[in-house]
Design an enzyme around this catalytic site. Sequence first.
Site, PDB file in Angstrom:
ATOM      1  N   LYS A 192       0.855  -1.186   0.000  1.00 57.33           N
ATOM      2  CA  LYS A 192       0.000   0.000   0.000  1.00 57.33           C
ATOM      3  C   LYS A 192       0.887   1.231   0.000  1.00 57.33           C
ATOM      4  O   LYS A 192       1.956   1.240   0.621  1.00 57.33           O
ATOM      5  CB  LYS A 192      -0.905   0.017   1.238  1.00 57.33           C
ATOM      6  CG  LYS A 192      -1.698   1.305   1.426  1.00 57.33           C
ATOM      7  CD  LYS A 192      -2.444   1.311   2.746  1.00 57.33           C
ATOM      8  CE  LYS A 192      -3.119   2.658   2.976  1.00 57.33           C
ATOM      9  NZ  LYS A 192      -3.867   2.703   4.247  1.00 57.33           N
ATOM     10  N   GLU A 198      -8.499  11.934  13.178  1.00 55.77           N
ATOM     11  CA  GLU A 198      -7.702  10.762  13.543  1.00 55.77           C
ATOM     12  C   GLU A 198      -6.721  11.021  14.689  1.00 55.77           C
ATOM     13  O   GLU A 198      -5.895  11.933  14.623  1.00 55.77           O
ATOM     14  CB  GLU A 198      -6.918  10.258  12.321  1.00 55.77           C
ATOM     15  CG  GLU A 198      -6.146   8.989  12.573  1.00 55.77           C
ATOM     16  CD  GLU A 198      -5.515   8.420  11.311  1.00 55.77           C
ATOM     17  OE1 GLU A 198      -4.794   7.414  11.423  1.00 55.77           O
ATOM     18  OE2 GLU A 198      -5.729   8.985  10.220  1.00 55.77           O
ATOM     19  N   GLU A 247      -7.682  -2.505   3.323  1.00 50.76           N
ATOM     20  CA  GLU A 247      -6.860  -1.330   3.598  1.00 50.76           C
ATOM     21  C   GLU A 247      -6.808  -1.063   5.106  1.00 50.76           C
ATOM     22  O   GLU A 247      -5.748  -0.769   5.666  1.00 50.76           O
ATOM     23  CB  GLU A 247      -7.436  -0.109   2.868  1.00 50.76           C
ATOM     24  CG  GLU A 247      -6.602   1.147   3.020  1.00 50.76           C
ATOM     25  CD  GLU A 247      -7.183   2.353   2.289  1.00 50.76           C
ATOM     26  OE1 GLU A 247      -6.733   3.472   2.581  1.00 50.76           O
ATOM     27  OE2 GLU A 247      -8.079   2.164   1.440  1.00 50.76           O
ATOM     28  N   GLU A 306     -12.073  10.775  -3.958  1.00 50.95           N
ATOM     29  CA  GLU A 306     -11.862  10.653  -2.514  1.00 50.95           C
ATOM     30  C   GLU A 306     -11.094  11.849  -1.971  1.00 50.95           C
ATOM     31  O   GLU A 306     -11.462  12.421  -0.932  1.00 50.95           O
ATOM     32  CB  GLU A 306     -11.121   9.359  -2.180  1.00 50.95           C
ATOM     33  CG  GLU A 306     -10.838   9.205  -0.695  1.00 50.95           C
ATOM     34  CD  GLU A 306     -10.161   7.883  -0.333  1.00 50.95           C
ATOM     35  OE1 GLU A 306      -9.280   7.903   0.547  1.00 50.95           O
ATOM     36  OE2 GLU A 306     -10.524   6.846  -0.921  1.00 50.95           O
ATOM     37  N   LYS A 365     -12.179  14.725   0.772  1.00 51.57           N
ATOM     38  CA  LYS A 365     -11.393  15.033   1.967  1.00 51.57           C
ATOM     39  C   LYS A 365     -10.995  16.514   2.000  1.00 51.57           C
ATOM     40  O   LYS A 365     -11.100  17.172   3.043  1.00 51.57           O
ATOM     41  CB  LYS A 365     -10.147  14.152   2.024  1.00 51.57           C
ATOM     42  CG  LYS A 365     -10.447  12.688   2.324  1.00 51.57           C
ATOM     43  CD  LYS A 365      -9.182  11.847   2.285  1.00 51.57           C
ATOM     44  CE  LYS A 365      -9.460  10.402   2.660  1.00 51.57           C
ATOM     45  NZ  LYS A 365      -8.251   9.556   2.547  1.00 51.57           N
TER      46      LYS A 365
END
Length: 447
Positions: free
Chosen positions: A200, A250, A294, A426, A430
């Site tokens: 990834k 986060e 993921e 995406e 964001k």
Amino acid sequence: MRVLMLPLLQSALQQHMDAGTIPDVPGVYSISLPWTPGVHVPMLDWLNAVPLYPQCYWQHRDGELEAAACGGVKIFNRLAPAQAFLAAHPARDTLRLWGLNAFGHGEGEPESYLFLPRITWQRERQSHQLILNLASDGSLLEDARLCAAQLAQLARLPGAGPLDPFAAGEISAAHQPERPQWRQMIARALTALREQQFAKVVLARRTRLVLSGKLRSAALMAASKAVNHHCYHYMLCWSPGRAFLGSSPERLYRRRENRLDTEALAGTVAADGPSSSAAELADWLMNDDKNQRENLLVVDDICQRLHPAALSLDVTPPEIISLRTVQHLRRTIMAQLNCRDDVRCLSMLQPTAAVAGLPRDAARRFIARHEPFGREWYAGSAGYLSLAQSEFCVSLRCAQVENQSVMLYAGAGIVEGSDADQEWREIENKAAGMRTLFAAESAEPAG
């Protein structure tokens, strides 16, 4: 509105000086006062009115902790000396350094920007506290005299008034990379994935907005805070025209003594869609193989990194975190550490696989070669450091303010099966968490 904070601090400092409790020796000395604000003045309004830099604002995503800090008594551009400074004063284990840690630093670039504030206004739940810090390599008494002069100068300034409504409009926007170059970068990443160079990689885009009006960082922070709920809100201002700020969902980690909490926030879908409700999209995200893979890649990486320092590890089942423009998959990881060492914690956890990739070193090399900009503070961390407790959020959904221009950042996790156009959507979703705060005054260039 005038907040009676400065006269209160002036009086407390003078009492300590008159009582002879501030010694004429090197060291650190703190004065902490419980405080009940007489009028409601938001911390950002107060910071905006105080010309004492650097400045830091930080609010926990659940609202339990909020702090406004200003004035750099001690400043550190590396984490290890910052931790060593705190360790040299174990009797003051609640002493907090506030600031940022960079994603990755090249030659001559800072690793961190952490500072011991002169003044901190801190709220934990409904309890307010004022903290005045003195620090000196020569004489604490001399620093107390300097501090008294600073407070007297600040007390002569006008009181903190309400921030003007945020009204800086977007004149133009330019992406790095633009959409054709983004597709090329994703194609190179997919080739590297097929060659098993990594499992990834997280690739990012930087967008430079030129603005029509004067930008006040505190006003931008307040505007983001008003609409981006369930986020950590953070701001570091070096001067009136230069700041880094954002609203991130986060947590990097929170350490309380030897207990550490962290999380895997990876896997994303829009908060709503033209033909799908938020609940339908959340259900799709919970059951989508690519996004679950993921997320689990990030969980496995975190657990492997923590394992040498952990006496125990626990992982919660996945849940959906719904934000204003996107929804995420989240799993929480709890560890009991064998020692309290934030340098080690940062080294193990930053950057996470959610912002860099896996294996981390291989992904970072790919990012360094192919992203057309340096990340600096983006995808690093923001928060505070102390002996008793430390907490940092991942510095996402962010803006770098430079006078009348702003840099916005957003990234997407690329794994086998990723589609460049879907990943572009995406990062658009964001980036919208910050970009929609600016009223567009011209069309975005085609890309």
